[in-house]
Design a protein around this motif. Structure first.
Motif, PDB file in Angstrom:
ATOM      1  N   ASP A  14       3.122 -47.687 -19.183  1.00 37.62           N
ATOM      2  CA  ASP A  14       4.744 -46.879 -19.743  1.00 37.62           C
ATOM      3  C   ASP A  14       4.146 -45.349 -19.366  1.00 37.62           C
ATOM      4  O   ASP A  14       2.509 -44.679 -19.385  1.00 37.62           O
ATOM      5  N   ASN A  35      -3.302 -44.693 -18.971  1.00 37.84           N
ATOM      6  CA  ASN A  35      -2.683 -46.372 -18.808  1.00 37.84           C
ATOM      7  C   ASN A  35      -3.919 -47.158 -18.470  1.00 37.84           C
ATOM      8  O   ASN A  35      -4.513 -46.508 -17.882  1.00 37.84           O
ATOM      9  N   ARG A  69       4.465 -42.474 -21.848  1.00 34.90           N
ATOM     10  CA  ARG A  69       4.107 -42.093 -23.310  1.00 34.90           C
ATOM     11  C   ARG A  69       3.679 -41.591 -23.371  1.00 34.90           C
ATOM     12  O   ARG A  69       2.953 -40.566 -23.115  1.00 34.90           O
ATOM     13  N   TYR A 106       7.245 -59.597 -17.065  1.00 30.89           N
ATOM     14  CA  TYR A 106       6.188 -58.290 -16.331  1.00 30.89           C
ATOM     15  C   TYR A 106       5.309 -58.955 -15.473  1.00 30.89           C
ATOM     16  O   TYR A 106       5.268 -60.088 -14.859  1.00 30.89           O
ATOM     17  N   LYS A 145       6.369 -59.089 -27.571  1.00 33.03           N
ATOM     18  CA  LYS A 145       6.590 -58.443 -25.949  1.00 33.03           C
ATOM     19  C   LYS A 145       4.766 -59.102 -25.522  1.00 33.03           C
ATOM     20  O   LYS A 145       3.509 -58.705 -26.746  1.00 33.03           O
ATOM     21  N   VAL A 182       0.511 -52.933 -21.534  1.00 36.45           N
ATOM     22  CA  VAL A 182       1.830 -52.220 -20.753  1.00 36.45           C
ATOM     23  C   VAL A 182       2.128 -50.767 -20.331  1.00 36.45           C
ATOM     24  O   VAL A 182       1.923 -49.646 -20.938  1.00 36.45           O
ATOM     25  N   GLU A 217       1.083 -56.967 -25.772  1.00 40.63           N
ATOM     26  CA  GLU A 217       1.105 -56.089 -25.992  1.00 40.63           C
ATOM     27  C   GLU A 217       1.037 -54.513 -25.366  1.00 40.63           C
ATOM     28  O   GLU A 217       1.118 -54.448 -24.154  1.00 40.63           O
ATOM     29  N   GLU A 218       1.563 -53.238 -26.352  1.00 42.57           N
ATOM     30  CA  GLU A 218       1.887 -52.450 -25.799  1.00 42.57           C
ATOM     31  C   GLU A 218       1.210 -51.097 -24.843  1.00 42.57           C
ATOM     32  O   GLU A 218       1.221 -51.067 -23.232  1.00 42.57           O
ATOM     33  N   SER A 219      -0.253 -51.690 -25.267  1.00 41.79           N
ATOM     34  CA  SER A 219      -1.103 -51.147 -24.674  1.00 41.79           C
ATOM     35  C   SER A 219      -1.898 -51.638 -23.126  1.00 41.79           C
ATOM     36  O   SER A 219      -2.564 -51.118 -22.562  1.00 41.79           O
ATOM     37  N   SER A 273      -2.683 -62.061 -24.214  1.00 42.29           N
ATOM     38  CA  SER A 273      -3.415 -60.235 -24.101  1.00 42.29           C
ATOM     39  C   SER A 273      -4.551 -60.818 -23.674  1.00 42.29           C
ATOM     40  O   SER A 273      -4.694 -60.143 -22.173  1.00 42.29           O
TER      41      SER A 273
END
Length: 498
Positions: free
Chosen positions: A231, A267, A234, A292, A223, A229, A225-227, A205
């Protein structure tokens, strides 16, 4: 000097390699790694990990005591991606993340093992530089040996060998010294993260945050870290709840006749989009590889759909969908001329945007269909009068020769009809409407005589105008079918990467 600068042309993107190219480079790769069997390398890796992690004997403790069972750190477990897999991944980046140019970009493999992935990348694409980072000394020694062989090996004519660098270090505990200086230059990174734990993924990350815009990142099994990526959809329920309360100032009551404006999803302004997910066949089974790409707001590639806000001086301030060209330029979806227009702002195309865009285009389509039936006779009469100012005898026999030879009277007739509709004078508009014109004339002239009766021109022009409505209808369908942030591979079956 000015002439030299004007003559300078940008480099051509590196095309995908042919199967023959890949096999030739595979032969070179196998020659470099001859004598370094994967199983033997793995055993060396495991032995060193056991030795590093064995506890030292306590003071005064007998050295002949029963050995303690040591479980090596699984995060350092040795694994490989074969040459063909790396070739497929490099080609996937070219397809999904844009062109790759010769002599540009830095490739990074953190946890590079004995250097196979690094040298595969060096043989498959002319990067500016390829770098591998590895913590285990036994593997560093192999990397040094194969690096020397790589420097001496002959490659086919025209193949450029990029600079190769192997760095000894732990990318977790020594991140600041090992990875941080490289991260801002790393445009293409791969991590086989199958056995990574939290510390390793946190380092991933940190690296991702420091990589440049436009960079590509492959992660195997795990994958990002979601924060980090992007979206654009969201937390839709939470955002709708906040917007509803704001619209009504009454908790829990759905508004009637009040438009609810959702705030944009939160985001990272320099976030990553998941471009594709591909299955990988590894020695222990099948896993996923996640590709990514890093973006700045509004997270668009050229020709992606975005939402465009007109310039302040524009009479119509409706925010509409458009094809993204740059942060301040777009091509509107219903623009037959496909002219790049300046706008005040572009924003991501999210699900809320899609709903609004569909409504806007349904109205545009209804208006275009209505217009296709209006004022046909008047429009044709005005266009004919315009042409006959210069050519009095045009179609005086009651027939119109409909072929569109350059500078012909019929070409001028079509130009006058297009101009009368308020459409811009543009080669693309002329080409589109000309195609519609010839198709409609062909329907009225099944025997291909090359002429149509003047009396049928209003009906013919109605068919041509209906083609513009069909153009809007195609855009509407594209908006309705748009899948926000859903990679292509999730919509279709895809063969595993061998």
């Amino acid at each position: 000097m000015a002439e030299e600068e004007a003559a300078e042309v940008p480099p051509e993107p590196v095309p995908s390699l042919t199967e023959e190219d890949i096999q030739t480079r595979l032969g070179i790769f196998e020659e470099i790694f001859k004598g370094y069997d994967a199983l033997e390398v793995k055993q060396k890796s495991m032995a060193e990990r056991r030795e590093k992690e064995a506890p030292p004997p306590a003071d005064g403790e007998e050295t002949e005591q029963a050995p303690v069972e040591i479980t090596p750190n699984i995060a350092l477990a040795y694994s490989e991606l074969n040459f063909q897999v790396v070739a497929n991944l490099v080609d996937l980046v070219k397809q999904k993340c844009g062109p790759m140019y010769p002599g540009q970009g830095v490739f990074l493999d953190f946890g590079s093992g004995c250097g196979k992935l690094v040298l595969a990348a060096a043989l498959l694409h002319p990067f500016q530089k390829v770098i591998g980072i590895e913590a285990l000394q036994s593997l560093n020694e192999i990397e040094a040996a194969v690096q020397a062989k790589y420097a001496e090996v002959e490659v086919p004519e025209g193949v450029v060998k990029p600079e190769v660098s192997f760095v000894k270090g732990d990318f977790v505990s020594e991140f600041d010294a090992v990875l941080e200086p490289i991260a801002p230059e790393a445009t293409f990174a791969i991590a086989v993260a199958t056995t990574f734990g939290d510390p390793e993924m946190q380092a991933v990350s940190k690296l991702a945050q420091k990589m440049p815009q436009g960079a590509s990142l492959f992660l195997v099994t795990q994958k990002l870290e979601e924060s980090l990526v992007v979206d654009v959809n969201r937390n839709p329920r939470q955002r709708r709840s906040v917007a509803t309360k704001k619209a009504l100032a009454q908790r829990g009551v759905e508004p009637t006749g009040i438009e609810i404006e959702l705030e944009p999803a939160e985001n990272d302004p320099n976030g990553w989009r998941l471009k594709d997910t591909v299955p990988l066949e590894l020695e222990w089974g099948t896993t996923n590889c996640y590709l990514y790409k890093k973006y700045s707001y509004p997270y668009c590639d050229v020709n992606d759909i975005c939402m465009a806000t007109p310039l302040p001086e524009a009479e119509d301030q409706t925010v509409v969908p458009a094809f993204y060209m740059s942060p301040t330029t777009v091509v509107y979806m219903d623009d037959l001329a496909e002219i790049e227009k300046e706008v005040s702002k572009t924003a991501p195309f999210c699900e809320e945007s899609r709903k609004k865009a569909v409504t806007i285009y349904e109205k545009k389509l209804a208006a275009a269909k209505q217009k296709a039936t209006e004022m046909l006779s008047e429009a044709v009469a005005e266009a004919l009068a315009c042409v006959r100012k210069e050519s009095e005898a045009y179609a005086q026999d009651g027939n119109v020769h409909y072929k569109l030879e350059e500078a012909s009277d019929t070409a001028k007739l079509l130009e006058a009809l297009i101009s009368g509709e308020g459409l811009p004078s543009s080669p693309k508009v002329t080409e589109f409407m000309g195609t519609q014109w010839l198709a409609a004339c062909g329907e009225l002239d099944p025997e291909a005589t090359g002429v149509v009766p003047e009396a049928q021109l209003p009906a013919l022009w109605g068919k041509v105008k209906a083609g513009f409505a069909e153009h809007i209808e195609r855009a509407l369908k594209q908006l309705k079918d748009f899948g926000v942030e859903v990679p292509e591979s999730e919509h279709r079956p895809q063969e595993s990467v061998p």
